[in-house]
Scaffold this motif. Structure first.
Motif, mmCIF file in Angstrom:
data_model
loop_
_atom_site.group_PDB
_atom_site.id
_atom_site.type_symbol
_atom_site.label_atom_id
_atom_site.label_comp_id
_atom_site.label_asym_id
_atom_site.label_seq_id
_atom_site.Cartn_x
_atom_site.Cartn_y
_atom_site.Cartn_z
ATOM 1 N N ASN A 1 0.830 -1.221 0.000
ATOM 2 C CA ASN A 1 0.000 0.000 0.000
ATOM 3 C C ASN A 1 0.857 1.261 0.000
ATOM 4 O OD1 ASN A 1 0.898 -0.075 2.600
ATOM 5 N ND2 ASN A 1 -1.121 -0.037 3.560
ATOM 6 N N LEU B 1 3.090 2.483 1.951
ATOM 7 C CA LEU B 1 3.537 3.224 3.129
ATOM 8 C C LEU B 1 5.049 3.321 3.043
ATOM 9 C CD1 LEU B 1 1.349 1.784 6.010
ATOM 10 C CD2 LEU B 1 1.196 4.024 4.955
ATOM 11 N N ARG C 1 -4.450 7.167 -3.212
ATOM 12 C CA ARG C 1 -5.461 7.241 -2.150
ATOM 13 C C ARG C 1 -6.684 6.416 -2.510
ATOM 14 N NH1 ARG C 1 -4.494 12.885 -1.706
ATOM 15 N NH2 ARG C 1 -6.575 13.412 -2.435
ATOM 16 N N ARG D 1 -5.814 2.789 -2.048
ATOM 17 C CA ARG D 1 -5.694 2.415 -0.638
ATOM 18 C C ARG D 1 -7.051 2.126 -0.003
ATOM 19 N NH1 ARG D 1 -1.132 6.719 1.509
ATOM 20 N NH2 ARG D 1 0.684 5.402 1.141
ATOM 21 N N PHE E 1 -2.257 -3.379 12.416
ATOM 22 C CA PHE E 1 -0.879 -3.159 12.870
ATOM 23 C C PHE E 1 -0.556 -3.882 14.175
ATOM 24 C CE2 PHE E 1 -2.093 0.304 10.205
ATOM 25 C CZ PHE E 1 -0.951 0.694 9.533
ATOM 26 N N ALA F 1 -2.147 0.845 16.421
ATOM 27 C CA ALA F 1 -2.122 2.089 15.650
ATOM 28 C C ALA F 1 -3.451 2.830 15.669
ATOM 29 C CB ALA F 1 -1.692 1.815 14.202
ATOM 30 N N LEU G 1 -12.273 7.492 5.885
ATOM 31 C CA LEU G 1 -11.853 8.874 5.615
ATOM 32 C C LEU G 1 -11.763 9.161 4.122
ATOM 33 C CD1 LEU G 1 -9.149 9.612 8.333
ATOM 34 C CD2 LEU G 1 -11.390 10.656 8.071
ATOM 35 N N ALA G 2 -11.275 8.167 3.370
ATOM 36 C CA ALA G 2 -11.065 8.416 1.943
ATOM 37 C C ALA G 2 -12.381 8.573 1.194
ATOM 38 C CB ALA G 2 -10.242 7.278 1.338
ATOM 39 N N PHE H 1 -13.236 16.579 3.543
ATOM 40 C CA PHE H 1 -12.505 17.108 4.683
ATOM 41 C C PHE H 1 -13.462 17.626 5.754
ATOM 42 C CE2 PHE H 1 -10.733 20.863 6.810
ATOM 43 C CZ PHE H 1 -9.656 20.280 7.443
ATOM 44 N N GLN I 1 -13.524 -0.391 5.646
ATOM 45 C CA GLN I 1 -13.116 0.026 4.301
ATOM 46 C C GLN I 1 -13.696 -0.870 3.227
ATOM 47 O OE1 GLN I 1 -8.645 0.772 5.754
ATOM 48 N NE2 GLN I 1 -8.855 1.015 3.553
ATOM 49 N N GLU J 1 3.088 4.702 13.828
ATOM 50 C CA GLU J 1 2.183 3.667 13.350
ATOM 51 C C GLU J 1 0.772 4.239 13.178
ATOM 52 O OE1 GLU J 1 1.559 0.061 15.550
ATOM 53 O OE2 GLU J 1 2.699 -1.127 14.127
ATOM 54 N N THR J 2 0.372 5.121 14.089
ATOM 55 C CA THR J 2 -0.957 5.730 13.973
ATOM 56 C C THR J 2 -1.054 6.546 12.684
ATOM 57 O OG1 THR J 2 -1.111 5.817 16.363
ATOM 58 C CG2 THR J 2 -2.613 7.211 15.134
ATOM 59 N N GLU K 1 0.696 6.054 10.002
ATOM 60 C CA GLU K 1 0.642 5.070 8.913
ATOM 61 C C GLU K 1 -0.772 4.541 8.748
ATOM 62 O OE1 GLU K 1 3.597 2.051 9.993
ATOM 63 O OE2 GLU K 1 4.654 2.547 8.146
ATOM 64 N N ALA K 2 -1.416 4.247 9.879
ATOM 65 C CA ALA K 2 -2.756 3.662 9.821
ATOM 66 C C ALA K 2 -3.727 4.615 9.144
ATOM 67 C CB ALA K 2 -3.235 3.313 11.221
ATOM 68 N N ILE K 3 -3.631 5.908 9.480
ATOM 69 C CA ILE K 3 -4.546 6.871 8.854
ATOM 70 C C ILE K 3 -4.218 7.005 7.368
ATOM 71 C CG2 ILE K 3 -5.363 9.252 8.883
ATOM 72 C CD1 ILE K 3 -6.275 7.773 11.312
ATOM 73 N N ARG K 4 -2.915 7.051 7.050
ATOM 74 C CA ARG K 4 -2.529 7.118 5.640
ATOM 75 C C ARG K 4 -3.029 5.893 4.887
ATOM 76 N NH1 ARG K 4 2.996 8.859 7.159
ATOM 77 N NH2 ARG K 4 3.107 11.113 6.840
ATOM 78 N N ALA K 5 -2.916 4.732 5.535
ATOM 79 C CA ALA K 5 -3.266 3.480 4.857
ATOM 80 C C ALA K 5 -4.745 3.401 4.503
ATOM 81 C CB ALA K 5 -2.882 2.286 5.731
ATOM 82 N N THR K 6 -5.593 4.214 5.166
ATOM 83 C CA THR K 6 -7.015 4.182 4.829
ATOM 84 C C THR K 6 -7.278 4.963 3.543
ATOM 85 O OG1 THR K 6 -7.522 6.205 6.025
ATOM 86 C CG2 THR K 6 -7.678 4.147 7.260
ATOM 87 N N GLY K 7 -6.265 5.679 3.047
ATOM 88 C CA GLY K 7 -6.449 6.490 1.858
ATOM 89 C C GLY K 7 -6.815 7.925 2.193
ATOM 90 N N ALA K 8 -6.615 8.317 3.446
ATOM 91 C CA ALA K 8 -6.963 9.674 3.863
ATOM 92 C C ALA K 8 -6.053 10.696 3.182
ATOM 93 C CB ALA K 8 -6.835 9.799 5.378
ATOM 94 N N SER K 9 -6.586 11.906 2.952
ATOM 95 C CA SER K 9 -5.779 12.972 2.367
ATOM 96 C C SER K 9 -4.932 13.619 3.466
ATOM 97 C CB SER K 9 -6.694 14.021 1.746
ATOM 98 O OG SER K 9 -7.508 14.588 2.755
ATOM 99 N N PRO L 1 -4.853 16.799 4.645
ATOM 100 C CA PRO L 1 -5.631 17.541 5.668
ATOM 101 C C PRO L 1 -6.371 16.597 6.624
ATOM 102 C CG PRO L 1 -6.064 18.426 3.480
ATOM 103 C CD PRO L 1 -5.268 17.191 3.282
ATOM 104 N N GLN L 2 -6.857 15.489 6.103
ATOM 105 C CA GLN L 2 -7.540 14.526 6.977
ATOM 106 C C GLN L 2 -6.556 13.880 7.951
ATOM 107 O OE1 GLN L 2 -9.420 12.112 3.929
ATOM 108 N NE2 GLN L 2 -11.436 12.881 4.519
ATOM 109 N N TYR M 1 -7.333 14.156 11.818
ATOM 110 C CA TYR M 1 -7.717 12.888 12.439
ATOM 111 C C TYR M 1 -6.546 12.206 13.141
ATOM 112 C CZ TYR M 1 -12.113 10.339 12.435
ATOM 113 O OH TYR M 1 -13.331 9.848 12.781
ATOM 114 N N GLY M 2 -5.354 12.314 12.558
ATOM 115 C CA GLY M 2 -4.220 11.594 13.120
ATOM 116 C C GLY M 2 -3.345 12.449 14.019
#
Lengths: 258, 270
Positions: free
Chosen positions: A49, A51, A75, A78, A85, A89, A105-106, A110, A162, B174-175, B177-185, B187-188, B192-193
């Motif tokens: 993904n 990261l 995005r 993802r 994790f 996390a 979120l995706a 915003f 998701q 890790e937190t 990463e977790a928010i990024r991994a959801t596909g968040a932008s 600003p999100q 959020y993170g």
């Protein structure tokens, strides 16, 4: 469904973390990724993904090469990849429900995420997922009030909200006690089968891998050295993956003292 | 038993010294002492002048025992009001402008070029002391509270930016990463993170900052940047020690109140 072709990752400092990995996974497959610390398991999972940015190679998910996507496309991609994790996390200061909803979120704007104004559809799904993982009574509890096992359940609910095609698990049980670890693995495997999701479980404990997955992939020094049905894992295979060790004796401490 | 023990050589241990070479160690110590002796002598302490000064010191102390709040009542009142206004404006604008710089100066959430740029801003802002900044702004924009407010905005950005960006760098990777991994932008990711993990610290720093700004507003008035400090400067310039004493007492009381309020609020937050 997922095909990894010649994946190479080199960190700025240090040797190759992944040295030409090829791996193919069909829809609904659950595979365990085992190997010694530093073999590149975490890196491999995180490259899928992005990261971690891969150095070269392709990651084809449902016909799309993830490694070539721009930020916006990434995005979007993802959204279809859930992740769980080792240290859960979660955002510790947010409630269980907010953490679970962060899986979506995706799919919201915003302003919606700022005001926690998620569509009703996601809220109902989140609530039923929380019931399913056994946290129905903890919706508004802050994440830092939960035990390790409960936190990992939140992590599972977040990833499943998701509605992913693929679930990546990075040492999901390494911070849990043996009993909780088994419960979590069982829950994950049940849910993944129920929803027909593919899963890659990066795991330290070989026993758990054998118990809960059908296919085991062994990684050593950035290369896949083993890829077989779980039932076929024997001491030769363990030596191949981890190196020389007396794999037969279950409790070496007892043998020595008596 | 005993003979066996004696056969074994006594093994000693002492803490390794900071500087290995004994010669170098003693030379450096010696040079530092010599330097301090010469440094003190270079001040040319003038005993005569001190004795003459003592008279004035007594005069001042005596005046301070009779503070005069009334003679320049309206000036003091206006000075205090101006200081408070400056504090409110500078703190709120400072915090507002600090946010983007802070986010940019946190390595774990910003791209490297942005990171270096924002760090650069912070280094410059932090290396200039308030009094120096105030002098610069007074020269640029003239006497008065505008120069003072600018000074304290810059100082707030430096203060909050430095401390809060370090807090952001210490939040769980890790937190994020977790928010990024959801596909968040991006600003999100921030709301959020990052925000939930630093919000209480942010509020605490902001309150402390308000307290700090008020104290600074009393100092920069001395160089012409408005506020109660300007009134104090005038009083001192006229040798009007009774009024100066009154102003100092007012400042002390206000700082105490500010400190009490800010620590009370921060205690509630944690």
């Amino acid at each position: 469904m997922l095909e990894i072709i010649d994946l190479v990752k080199k960190y700025d400092s240090g040797p190759l973390a992944l040295d030409g990995v090829n791996l193919k996974i069909e829809a609904g497959d659950i595979i365990a990724l085992i190997g010694p610390s530093g073999a590149g398991k975490s890196t491999l999972v995180r490259c899928i993904n992005r990261l971690v940015e891969p150095t070269s190679g392709k990651i084809m998910l449902n016909g799309v090469d993830i490694s070539s996507l721009n930020k916006k496309e990434l995005r979007e991609a993802r959204k279809n990849i859930g992740m769980i994790f080792q240290e859960y996390a979660l955002v510790e200061r947010l409630s269980v429900m907010e953490n679970v909803l962060s899986g979506r979120l995706a799919s919201v704007s915003f302003w919606q995420s700022l005001r926690r104004n998620f569509p009703q559809k996601y809220i109902s799904e989140a609530l039923s997922l929380l019931d399913r993982v056994g946290l129905g009574d903890y919706v508004d509890t802050r994440a830092d009030q939960l035990s390790g096992g409960q936190r990992q359940r939140v992590g599972i609910a977040r990833a499943l909200l998701q509605k992913p095609d693929l679930l990546l698990l990075d040492e999901p049980t390494a911070s849990l006690d043996p009993k909780t670890a088994r419960q979590i693995m069982r829950l994950v495997v049940d849910l993944v089968q129920e929803k027909n999701i593919s899963a890659i479980i990066n795991i330290h404990e070989v026993k758990l891998a054998e118990l809960f997955t059908k296919r085991i992939v062994g990684l050593r020094e950035g290369r896949i050295v083993y890829d077989e049905e779980a039932a076929k894992l024997d001491t030769d295979a363990l030596t191949l993956i981890y190196g020389e060790e007396d794999w037969e004796s279950e409790r070496p401490a007892e043998d020595e003292s008596e | 038993m005993n003979s066996e023990n004696q056969a074994v050589e006594e093994r000693t241990w002492s803490k390794p010294k900071l500087i290995d070479s004994a010669f170098l160690r003693w030379t450096i110590t010696f040079l530092v002492i010599i330097y301090i002796i010469f440094a003190v002598r270079s001040f040319e302490i003038n005993v005569d002048r001190i004795i003459r000064g003592l008279d004035r010191a007594w005069e001042m102390l005596y005046a301070f025992l009779q503070p005069d709040f009334l003679a320049r009542q309206s000036h003091i009142f206006q000075g205090v009001l101006e200081s408070i206004t400056m504090t409110v404006v500078a703190t709120s604008l400072g915090i507002l402008f600090a946010i983007p710089v802070t986010l940019g100066a946190a390595k774990n959430i910003s791209p490297l070029p942005v990171y270096y740029f924002c760090r650069g801003i912070l280094v410059v802002f932090r290396s200039l002391h308030v009094v120096i900044l105030a002098i610069l702004f007074v020269i640029m924009f003239g006497f008065g509270p505008f120069a003072g407010v600018l000074t304290m905005i810059i100082n707030s950005i430096g203060f909050i930016g430095k401390l809060l960006s370090e807090d952001i760098e210490n939040i769980s990777d890790e937190t994020l990463e977790a928010i990024r991994a959801t596909g968040a932008s991006w600003p999100q990711l921030i709301i959020y993170g990052v925000w939930p993990q630093v919000s209480s610290r942010f509020i605490g720093l902001s309150i402390y900052r308000a307290d700090m700004t008020f104290r600074q507003s009393t100092v920069i008035g001395l160089v012409g940047a408005g506020g109660i400090g300007a009134v104090l400067d005038t009083a001192m310039g006229r040798y009007d020690f009774n009024t100066a004493a009154a102003i100092l007492i007012v400042i002390i009381i206000l700082v105490l109140i500010g400190e009490y309020v800010s620590s009370a609020i921060r205690r509630r937050l944690t």
